[in-house]
Design a protein around this motif. Sequence first.
Motif, PDB file in Angstrom:
ATOM      1  N   VAL A 213       0.952  -1.069  -0.261  1.00  0.00           N
ATOM      2  CA  VAL A 213       0.154  -0.611   0.082  1.00  0.00           C
ATOM      3  C   VAL A 213       0.244   1.416  -0.032  1.00  0.00           C
ATOM      4  CG1 VAL A 213      -2.233   1.831   1.221  1.00  0.00           C
ATOM      5  CG2 VAL A 213      -1.995  -1.365   1.112  1.00  0.00           C
ATOM      6  N   PHE A 214       2.231   0.999   0.943  1.00  0.00           N
ATOM      7  CA  PHE A 214       3.047   2.232   0.682  1.00  0.00           C
ATOM      8  C   PHE A 214       3.337   2.415  -0.633  1.00  0.00           C
ATOM      9  CE2 PHE A 214       6.779   4.516   1.353  1.00  0.00           C
ATOM     10  CZ  PHE A 214       6.559   5.009   2.331  1.00  0.00           C
ATOM     11  N   SER A 215       3.897   1.540  -1.308  1.00  0.00           N
ATOM     12  CA  SER A 215       4.437   1.658  -2.584  1.00  0.00           C
ATOM     13  C   SER A 215       3.757   2.376  -3.283  1.00  0.00           C
ATOM     14  CB  SER A 215       4.559   0.389  -2.630  1.00  0.00           C
ATOM     15  OG  SER A 215       5.882   0.194  -2.156  1.00  0.00           O
ATOM     16  N   VAL A 216       2.357   1.660  -3.957  1.00  0.00           N
ATOM     17  CA  VAL A 216       0.954   2.426  -4.347  1.00  0.00           C
ATOM     18  C   VAL A 216       0.727   3.843  -4.248  1.00  0.00           C
ATOM     19  CG1 VAL A 216      -1.060   1.460  -5.140  1.00  0.00           C
ATOM     20  CG2 VAL A 216       1.116   0.003  -4.876  1.00  0.00           C
ATOM     21  N   SER A 217       0.830   3.711  -2.967  1.00  0.00           N
ATOM     22  CA  SER A 217       0.637   5.018  -2.756  1.00  0.00           C
ATOM     23  C   SER A 217       1.431   6.304  -2.692  1.00  0.00           C
ATOM     24  CB  SER A 217       0.601   5.604  -0.901  1.00  0.00           C
ATOM     25  OG  SER A 217      -1.234   4.379  -0.537  1.00  0.00           O
ATOM     26  N   ALA A 218       3.201   5.575  -2.824  1.00  0.00           N
ATOM     27  CA  ALA A 218       4.076   6.442  -3.575  1.00  0.00           C
ATOM     28  C   ALA A 218       3.879   6.574  -4.306  1.00  0.00           C
ATOM     29  CB  ALA A 218       5.143   5.587  -2.822  1.00  0.00           C
ATOM     30  N   LEU A 219       4.057   5.697  -5.785  1.00  0.00           N
ATOM     31  CA  LEU A 219       3.663   5.685  -7.250  1.00  0.00           C
ATOM     32  C   LEU A 219       2.842   6.615  -7.366  1.00  0.00           C
ATOM     33  CD1 LEU A 219       4.879   5.519  -9.617  1.00  0.00           C
ATOM     34  CD2 LEU A 219       3.409   3.164 -10.016  1.00  0.00           C
ATOM     35  N   ALA A 220       1.241   6.329  -6.496  1.00  0.00           N
ATOM     36  CA  ALA A 220       0.694   7.438  -7.377  1.00  0.00           C
ATOM     37  C   ALA A 220       0.463   9.027  -6.690  1.00  0.00           C
ATOM     38  CB  ALA A 220      -1.350   6.786  -6.812  1.00  0.00           C
ATOM     39  N   THR A 221       1.320   8.999  -5.774  1.00  0.00           N
ATOM     40  CA  THR A 221       1.066  10.362  -5.519  1.00  0.00           C
ATOM     41  C   THR A 221       2.129  10.926  -6.728  1.00  0.00           C
ATOM     42  OG1 THR A 221       1.179  10.283  -3.014  1.00  0.00           O
ATOM     43  CG2 THR A 221       2.585  12.026  -3.384  1.00  0.00           C
ATOM     44  N   LEU A 222       3.968  10.616  -6.465  1.00  0.00           N
ATOM     45  CA  LEU A 222       4.950  11.071  -7.540  1.00  0.00           C
ATOM     46  C   LEU A 222       3.991  10.847  -8.624  1.00  0.00           C
ATOM     47  CD1 LEU A 222       7.756   8.247  -6.977  1.00  0.00           C
ATOM     48  CD2 LEU A 222       7.459  11.193  -7.170  1.00  0.00           C
ATOM     49  N   VAL A 223       3.191  10.172  -9.421  1.00  0.00           N
ATOM     50  CA  VAL A 223       2.153  10.013 -10.668  1.00  0.00           C
ATOM     51  C   VAL A 223       1.865  12.154 -10.871  1.00  0.00           C
ATOM     52  CG1 VAL A 223       0.436   9.145 -12.871  1.00  0.00           C
ATOM     53  CG2 VAL A 223       2.831   8.341 -11.710  1.00  0.00           C
ATOM     54  N   ALA A 224       0.827  11.870  -9.644  1.00  0.00           N
ATOM     55  CA  ALA A 224      -0.197  13.103  -9.139  1.00  0.00           C
ATOM     56  C   ALA A 224       0.835  14.312  -8.865  1.00  0.00           C
ATOM     57  CB  ALA A 224      -1.001  12.816  -8.266  1.00  0.00           C
ATOM     58  N   GLY A 225       2.003  13.947  -8.744  1.00  0.00           N
ATOM     59  CA  GLY A 225       3.051  15.244  -8.686  1.00  0.00           C
ATOM     60  C   GLY A 225       2.933  16.316  -9.821  1.00  0.00           C
ATOM     61  N   VAL A 226       3.957  15.267 -10.582  1.00  0.00           N
ATOM     62  CA  VAL A 226       3.647  15.669 -12.108  1.00  0.00           C
ATOM     63  C   VAL A 226       2.976  15.731 -13.003  1.00  0.00           C
ATOM     64  CG1 VAL A 226       4.648  14.490 -14.101  1.00  0.00           C
ATOM     65  CG2 VAL A 226       6.008  13.806 -12.322  1.00  0.00           C
ATOM     66  N   VAL A 227       1.319  15.468 -12.715  1.00  0.00           N
ATOM     67  CA  VAL A 227       0.495  15.608 -13.495  1.00  0.00           C
ATOM     68  C   VAL A 227      -0.099  17.249 -12.796  1.00  0.00           C
ATOM     69  CG1 VAL A 227      -2.644  14.867 -13.649  1.00  0.00           C
ATOM     70  CG2 VAL A 227      -0.610  13.634 -14.344  1.00  0.00           C
ATOM     71  N   LEU A 228       0.221  17.386 -11.597  1.00  0.00           N
ATOM     72  CA  LEU A 228      -0.327  18.701 -11.194  1.00  0.00           C
ATOM     73  C   LEU A 228       0.539  19.753 -12.081  1.00  0.00           C
ATOM     74  CD1 LEU A 228      -0.493  18.160  -7.045  1.00  0.00           C
ATOM     75  CD2 LEU A 228      -1.878  19.282  -8.566  1.00  0.00           C
ATOM     76  N   GLU A 229       1.845  19.299 -11.909  1.00  0.00           N
ATOM     77  CA  GLU A 229       2.911  20.819 -12.391  1.00  0.00           C
ATOM     78  C   GLU A 229       2.855  21.193 -13.911  1.00  0.00           C
ATOM     79  OE1 GLU A 229       6.469  21.912 -14.106  1.00  0.00           O
ATOM     80  OE2 GLU A 229       5.640  19.613 -14.255  1.00  0.00           O
ATOM     81  N   ARG A 230       2.545  19.633 -14.494  1.00  0.00           N
ATOM     82  CA  ARG A 230       2.070  20.080 -16.097  1.00  0.00           C
ATOM     83  C   ARG A 230       1.037  20.809 -16.229  1.00  0.00           C
ATOM     84  NH1 ARG A 230       5.921  16.582 -18.590  1.00  0.00           N
ATOM     85  NH2 ARG A 230       7.786  17.074 -17.595  1.00  0.00           N
ATOM     86  N   ALA A 231       0.013  20.137 -15.790  1.00  0.00           N
ATOM     87  CA  ALA A 231      -1.253  20.918 -16.079  1.00  0.00           C
ATOM     88  C   ALA A 231      -1.321  22.279 -15.428  1.00  0.00           C
ATOM     89  CB  ALA A 231      -2.262  20.102 -14.945  1.00  0.00           C
ATOM     90  N   GLY A 232      -0.708  22.623 -13.912  1.00  0.00           N
ATOM     91  CA  GLY A 232      -0.961  23.479 -13.361  1.00  0.00           C
ATOM     92  C   GLY A 232      -0.187  24.912 -13.964  1.00  0.00           C
ATOM     93  N   ASP A 233       1.379  24.441 -15.049  1.00  0.00           N
ATOM     94  CA  ASP A 233       1.652  25.497 -15.010  1.00  0.00           C
ATOM     95  C   ASP A 233       1.035  25.906 -16.768  1.00  0.00           C
ATOM     96  OD1 ASP A 233       4.618  26.811 -16.083  1.00  0.00           O
ATOM     97  OD2 ASP A 233       5.139  25.064 -17.722  1.00  0.00           O
ATOM     98  N   ALA A 234       0.629  24.926 -17.544  1.00  0.00           N
ATOM     99  CA  ALA A 234      -0.542  25.320 -18.584  1.00  0.00           C
ATOM    100  C   ALA A 234      -1.787  26.144 -18.480  1.00  0.00           C
ATOM    101  CB  ALA A 234      -0.554  24.123 -19.958  1.00  0.00           C
ATOM    102  N   ALA A 235      -2.386  25.617 -17.066  1.00  0.00           N
ATOM    103  CA  ALA A 235      -2.978  26.735 -16.773  1.00  0.00           C
ATOM    104  C   ALA A 235      -2.894  28.183 -16.314  1.00  0.00           C
ATOM    105  CB  ALA A 235      -3.482  26.536 -15.414  1.00  0.00           C
ATOM    106  N   SER A 236      -1.633  28.825 -15.466  1.00  0.00           N
ATOM    107  CA  SER A 236      -1.340  29.431 -15.033  1.00  0.00           C
ATOM    108  C   SER A 236      -0.884  30.018 -16.486  1.00  0.00           C
ATOM    109  CB  SER A 236      -0.262  29.010 -14.469  1.00  0.00           C
ATOM    110  OG  SER A 236       1.105  28.597 -14.783  1.00  0.00           O
ATOM    111  N   SER A 237      -0.474  29.462 -17.208  1.00  0.00           N
ATOM    112  CA  SER A 237       0.074  30.336 -18.218  1.00  0.00           C
ATOM    113  C   SER A 237      -0.832  30.763 -19.704  1.00  0.00           C
ATOM    114  CB  SER A 237       1.284  29.269 -19.506  1.00  0.00           C
ATOM    115  OG  SER A 237       2.096  28.662 -18.943  1.00  0.00           O
ATOM    116  N   GLN A 238      -1.875  30.250 -19.039  1.00  0.00           N
ATOM    117  CA  GLN A 238      -3.265  30.978 -20.227  1.00  0.00           C
ATOM    118  C   GLN A 238      -4.001  31.887 -19.597  1.00  0.00           C
ATOM    119  OE1 GLN A 238      -5.574  27.496 -21.338  1.00  0.00           O
ATOM    120  NE2 GLN A 238      -4.925  26.314 -21.714  1.00  0.00           N
TER     121      GLN A 238
END
Length: 362
Positions: A213-238
């Motif tokens: 559960v720790f490993s899956v949660s860590a992986l989900a958090t890492l992926v979600a973090g990358v998604v946040l950075e990419r989506a947020g960067d694009a949204a803030s630019s717009q």
Amino acid sequence: MSSLPLWLLVVIFVAGAAVIWIAGIQLSKTTDVLDDRLHLGSALGGLIVLAVATNLPEIAITVSAAASGSIEVAAGNILGGIALQTVVIAVLDVFGRRGKGVKPITYRAASLGLVLEAIVVVAVLAVVIAGSQLPPDLIALRLTPDVVLIAIIWLVGLFLVQGAGKGLPWHQDGAAPDTTTPHPSSHRTRKSATATATATATKQPSTAKAAVVFSVSALATLVAGVVLERAGDAASSQIGLSGVLFGATVLALATSLPEISTGLQAVKQGDDNLAVSDIFGGNAFLPVLFLVATLISGKAILPQANASDVYLTAIAALLTLVYAVGLVFRPKTRIAGMGVDSFVVVLLYLAGVAGLVAITIG
């Protein structure tokens, strides 16, 4: 993601934040189990595991931003994240324990060990400010002296905090005399064998399941973090929001969700000391990510820091010092449902954000 419409970027960002919140709760629960089963307790391993676990979103965003060359997003997220995560203590103060006669969180959690952790945070931030004044070409083996010193101070701080957990050379143990927190002078203590066995038999999963559960949660958090950075960067630019302002506010809030969920759970369980300690421990760890960003980008990060980055660092140090004073004087008065120190921290943070807006648009 820059080609996606703004509404879809917002949906993606919110979904990523939701994943981080849910995964953060699971990380907190499984970290407790692994601490008990692996006998990490108050040892350095327990401190490091918890610091890394609750800062996985920041790690993911820093790595992603450094790899893509978005250095200002990485710096804004780290330094803005420290300031905002300090404000999380005020959130825990308001929503953690409520009711008549409940004293502020710094009254309940007061200990010299926590003051020491706050000092470590301020020491690390001082090096960040000093590093911003170094020449950008002062780099060797893809490292700069400032980020190396930050990592050393963090490690030394861990040893000092561990030592404080075992006892301090004072006539008292450094804890508030009437505190009810389960273990006031250490970051995390090992439960008794009987309590651990009972909890294991009734509630806690097996070590293997907790690790999965720790490993899956860590992986989900890492992926979600990358998604946040990419989506947020694009949204803030717009919408025309600067990378620094976005990283220090919206992105920092989203990546602070694990600290909020972990802290609320700790406070509701009566472990106020652990809640505050986790915030300080995470804040001391975040600047270590500059070393990671420097290694990945091959560039000196801190010497390229702009005025807003240095400004955010000073704000973070100021907020930390306010809570350090609160831990020493243990105020009993509550204002707007929070302690005096929390109230001051919220006001200073709002004033700081206003100043940040003035800097970015000036």
